[in-house]
Design a protein around this motif. Sequence first.
Motif, PDB file in Angstrom:
ATOM      1  N   LEU A 270      18.842 -27.516  25.875  1.00 32.65           N
ATOM      2  CA  LEU A 270      19.392 -27.139  24.564  1.00 32.65           C
ATOM      3  C   LEU A 270      18.958 -28.082  23.450  1.00 32.65           C
ATOM      4  CD1 LEU A 270      23.104 -26.133  25.343  1.00 32.65           C
ATOM      5  CD2 LEU A 270      21.170 -24.618  24.886  1.00 32.65           C
ATOM      6  N   LEU A 271      18.416 -29.233  23.805  1.00 29.25           N
ATOM      7  CA  LEU A 271      18.170 -30.276  22.808  1.00 29.25           C
ATOM      8  C   LEU A 271      17.303 -29.829  21.625  1.00 29.25           C
ATOM      9  CD1 LEU A 271      19.177 -33.140  22.524  1.00 29.25           C
ATOM     10  CD2 LEU A 271      17.092 -33.942  23.643  1.00 29.25           C
ATOM     11  N   PRO A 272      16.310 -28.960  21.803  1.00 29.92           N
ATOM     12  CA  PRO A 272      15.546 -28.519  20.632  1.00 29.92           C
ATOM     13  C   PRO A 272      16.394 -27.828  19.571  1.00 29.92           C
ATOM     14  CG  PRO A 272      14.340 -28.021  22.635  1.00 29.92           C
ATOM     15  CD  PRO A 272      15.714 -28.458  23.056  1.00 29.92           C
ATOM     16  N   TYR A 273      17.572 -27.359  19.948  1.00 29.15           N
ATOM     17  CA  TYR A 273      18.444 -26.666  18.995  1.00 29.15           C
ATOM     18  C   TYR A 273      19.527 -27.570  18.417  1.00 29.15           C
ATOM     19  CZ  TYR A 273      16.281 -22.665  21.256  1.00 29.15           C
ATOM     20  OH  TYR A 273      15.355 -21.781  21.757  1.00 29.15           O
ATOM     21  N   VAL A 274      19.770 -28.729  19.025  1.00 31.62           N
ATOM     22  CA  VAL A 274      20.870 -29.600  18.609  1.00 31.62           C
ATOM     23  C   VAL A 274      20.497 -30.311  17.316  1.00 31.62           C
ATOM     24  CG1 VAL A 274      22.326 -31.565  19.229  1.00 31.62           C
ATOM     25  CG2 VAL A 274      21.649 -29.918  20.988  1.00 31.62           C
ATOM     26  N   THR A 275      21.409 -30.277  16.346  1.00 29.69           N
ATOM     27  CA  THR A 275      21.126 -30.865  15.040  1.00 29.69           C
ATOM     28  C   THR A 275      21.962 -32.100  14.715  1.00 29.69           C
ATOM     29  OG1 THR A 275      22.757 -29.445  13.939  1.00 29.69           O
ATOM     30  CG2 THR A 275      20.500 -28.610  14.093  1.00 29.69           C
TER      31      THR A 275
ATOM     32  N   PHE B 142      12.661 -34.201  29.179  1.00 29.77           N
ATOM     33  CA  PHE B 142      12.975 -34.385  27.756  1.00 29.77           C
ATOM     34  C   PHE B 142      11.999 -33.544  26.942  1.00 29.77           C
ATOM     35  CE2 PHE B 142      12.709 -36.770  23.709  1.00 29.77           C
ATOM     36  CZ  PHE B 142      14.063 -36.833  23.381  1.00 29.77           C
ATOM     37  N   PRO B 143      12.504 -32.689  26.054  1.00 24.54           N
ATOM     38  CA  PRO B 143      11.609 -31.733  25.383  1.00 24.54           C
ATOM     39  C   PRO B 143      10.902 -32.334  24.175  1.00 24.54           C
ATOM     40  CG  PRO B 143      13.849 -31.405  24.638  1.00 24.54           C
ATOM     41  CD  PRO B 143      13.913 -32.491  25.685  1.00 24.54           C
ATOM     42  N   PRO B 144       9.768 -31.774  23.806  1.00 21.80           N
ATOM     43  CA  PRO B 144       9.178 -32.135  22.511  1.00 21.80           C
ATOM     44  C   PRO B 144      10.143 -31.705  21.411  1.00 21.80           C
ATOM     45  CG  PRO B 144       7.655 -30.843  23.865  1.00 21.80           C
ATOM     46  CD  PRO B 144       8.986 -30.756  24.515  1.00 21.80           C
ATOM     47  N   LEU B 145      10.369 -32.573  20.458  1.00 25.05           N
ATOM     48  CA  LEU B 145      11.289 -32.252  19.364  1.00 25.05           C
ATOM     49  C   LEU B 145      10.479 -32.030  18.107  1.00 25.05           C
ATOM     50  CD1 LEU B 145      14.170 -34.787  20.099  1.00 25.05           C
ATOM     51  CD2 LEU B 145      14.000 -32.386  20.754  1.00 25.05           C
TER      52      LEU B 145
END
Length: 311
Positions: free
Chosen positions: A131-136, A297-300
Amino acid sequence: MAHTPKWNSTDLPDQTGRTAVVTGANSGLGIATVDALARAGAHVVLAVRDTGRGEAAAETVRGARGSVEVRRLDLADLASIRAFAAGWQDPLDLLINNAGVMNIPESRTKDGFETQFGTNHLGHFALTNLLLPYVTDRVVTVASGAHRLPGTRIHFDNLNLTDEYRPVTAYSQSKLANLLFTLELQRRLTAAGSPVRALAAHPGWAATNLQGADASPLRRAVMQVGNRVVAQDNKAGALPTLYAATQDLPGASYLGPDGLAEMRGAPAMVGRTAAASDPESAARLWQASEELTGVTFPPLSGRQVTAEAAR
């Protein structure tokens, strides 16, 4: 320890326009967290294994200034975690990793992990990274004072505790993992230039149904007495999580009650053990978790920076 006298859920800043996901949200600390955020105006997603129970819990919150919805998530099943994340397309202000199991008899998740480590740590590890790419804004993970129990460590040579399982050992390992996860997540977010913060919180002694599944009849009896005599209710127990979720705090902060032995009281910054502050262990646990879950860990992209600037 920095005191915050009498801070409670009525002191939450306005959450209108914000979206939160709360895992394990159909009872205990989870529903108390949902209730407070929704009453402050947030849209809150109850991420739960049993959607029937989730809908019943959501009904207790409907009518709040914000809104709620229920989505299925089984943290003991990587396929369920991937399905939940695949269905997410919108900015997410707040992810609260609240779900957990405690001191249960030995068992395995659907992917073969020891259930307490698999649910409390690996499930949230996978969910967060997906979900991290969507977390702001931030990720808050609910840990426990149990990480302080003597001898608590990450059993890197036997994470499933095969042939050496003890319910309390497994639980304290999973809660230490929560703190090490938060530490390494914040390091990675900072290195990536992300404005997102990772924080942790613990509720002190909160009277919830978590204690009712304890593998030991003696511990269950002791906890029943403690729930009546010592414990806070679930609303008070949720305050450190809510404080971590809504106040301007440094990344990697750890919140808990400010009272005697951190059992109860107002939310405050609290300490953690040396084992929970070790960056080498945190990095080693992260690598092991990636290997076990297949999630990295995703690319951000600029999405997070843009979303933060627009707030």
